[in-house]
Design a protein around this motif. Sequence first.
Motif, PDB file in Angstrom:
ATOM      1  N   LYS A  80       0.828  -1.214   0.000  1.00  0.00           N
ATOM      2  CA  LYS A  80       0.000   0.000   0.000  1.00  0.00           C
ATOM      3  C   LYS A  80       0.859   1.260   0.000  1.00  0.00           C
ATOM      4  CE  LYS A  80      -3.798   2.235   2.464  1.00  0.00           C
ATOM      5  NZ  LYS A  80      -4.680   2.195   3.658  1.00  0.00           N
ATOM      6  N   GLU A  81       1.834   1.309   0.869  1.00  0.00           N
ATOM      7  CA  GLU A  81       2.766   2.441   0.959  1.00  0.00           C
ATOM      8  C   GLU A  81       4.162   1.912   1.207  1.00  0.00           C
ATOM      9  OE1 GLU A  81       2.354   5.556   0.433  1.00  0.00           O
ATOM     10  OE2 GLU A  81       0.186   5.630   0.243  1.00  0.00           O
ATOM     11  N   PRO A  82       5.172   2.377   0.498  1.00  0.00           N
ATOM     12  CA  PRO A  82       5.130   3.404  -0.563  1.00  0.00           C
ATOM     13  C   PRO A  82       5.029   2.798  -1.955  1.00  0.00           C
ATOM     14  CG  PRO A  82       7.385   2.991   0.079  1.00  0.00           C
ATOM     15  CD  PRO A  82       6.550   2.061   0.903  1.00  0.00           C
ATOM     16  N   GLN A  83       4.470   1.587  -2.050  1.00  0.00           N
ATOM     17  CA  GLN A  83       4.282   0.874  -3.318  1.00  0.00           C
ATOM     18  C   GLN A  83       5.611   0.633  -4.045  1.00  0.00           C
ATOM     19  OE1 GLN A  83       1.140   2.736  -5.664  1.00  0.00           O
ATOM     20  NE2 GLN A  83      -0.375   1.586  -4.507  1.00  0.00           N
ATOM     21  N   THR A  84       6.589   0.237  -3.296  1.00  0.00           N
ATOM     22  CA  THR A  84       7.899  -0.074  -3.874  1.00  0.00           C
ATOM     23  C   THR A  84       8.167  -1.576  -3.888  1.00  0.00           C
ATOM     24  OG1 THR A  84       8.910   0.221  -1.695  1.00  0.00           O
ATOM     25  CG2 THR A  84       8.905   2.124  -3.169  1.00  0.00           C
ATOM     26  N   LYS A  85       7.336  -2.351  -3.175  1.00  0.00           N
ATOM     27  CA  LYS A  85       7.521  -3.800  -3.105  1.00  0.00           C
ATOM     28  C   LYS A  85       6.351  -4.505  -3.751  1.00  0.00           C
ATOM     29  CE  LYS A  85      10.251  -3.810   1.162  1.00  0.00           C
ATOM     30  NZ  LYS A  85      10.326  -4.310   2.554  1.00  0.00           N
ATOM     31  N   THR A  86       6.651  -5.654  -4.353  1.00  0.00           N
ATOM     32  CA  THR A  86       5.602  -6.495  -4.915  1.00  0.00           C
ATOM     33  C   THR A  86       5.620  -7.828  -4.178  1.00  0.00           C
ATOM     34  OG1 THR A  86       5.803  -5.451  -7.090  1.00  0.00           O
ATOM     35  CG2 THR A  86       4.726  -7.599  -6.999  1.00  0.00           C
TER      36      THR A  86
END
Length: 206
Positions: free
Chosen positions: A103-109
């Motif tokens: 959700k935050e900071p949307q850098t990981k999948t």
Amino acid sequence: MKLKQKKKGFTLVELLAALVILGLLTMIAAPNIIGILQSTKLNTYARDAEKLVTTAEYKFRSDTSIVKPAADHCIIMNMKYLGSGEFKNAPYGGSYTYTGKDKEPQTKTYDTELNNFVVIRRIGGGSTVKYEYHVQLVEYIYSKTRFSGIPLTRFSRIKDDSPIDYAQTGITTEPIKVNDTTPTSIQITNEDGSTFNCPVDKRYTA
């Protein structure tokens, strides 16, 4: 001629006293109710972990194509391989099978099925060989950007102990995941509490 008696109602003091008593009872009961709800959710992890281990054990014993690990070595089966059909409702509203960005900071999948797996360790050889099961089962809670569940734990402990002793909520770092190439070894806990770095002979990842 009889005079009608006036019906008495509650006085303001009596109403206040009743409200105070009700508030005290609520204060006493609320922690117990919260504790019961928490225990129920943690017990759900234990039941779901048992289902995952049971599925892995059945495949291990019935599928002749599955490699038997060498002595004191392991194989690992993740949820993608074992199937996730029985694991739709995680207890804290997250998902055992979440795929996507944080959700935050949307850098990981994340692909949470890779974080859920069973380790099968071979102990001994010949007529004394036995297999020991370890399991990790976590849900990803998107709204809180965290994991919750059972980090890698010896399955016999899950059967014997209370889930409050091994289940965790609010895990902020991604737990171990199993894919086609990693891990090549995995740290597990022996019955005496010591740790053992178990070489992985094969990973089954669908």
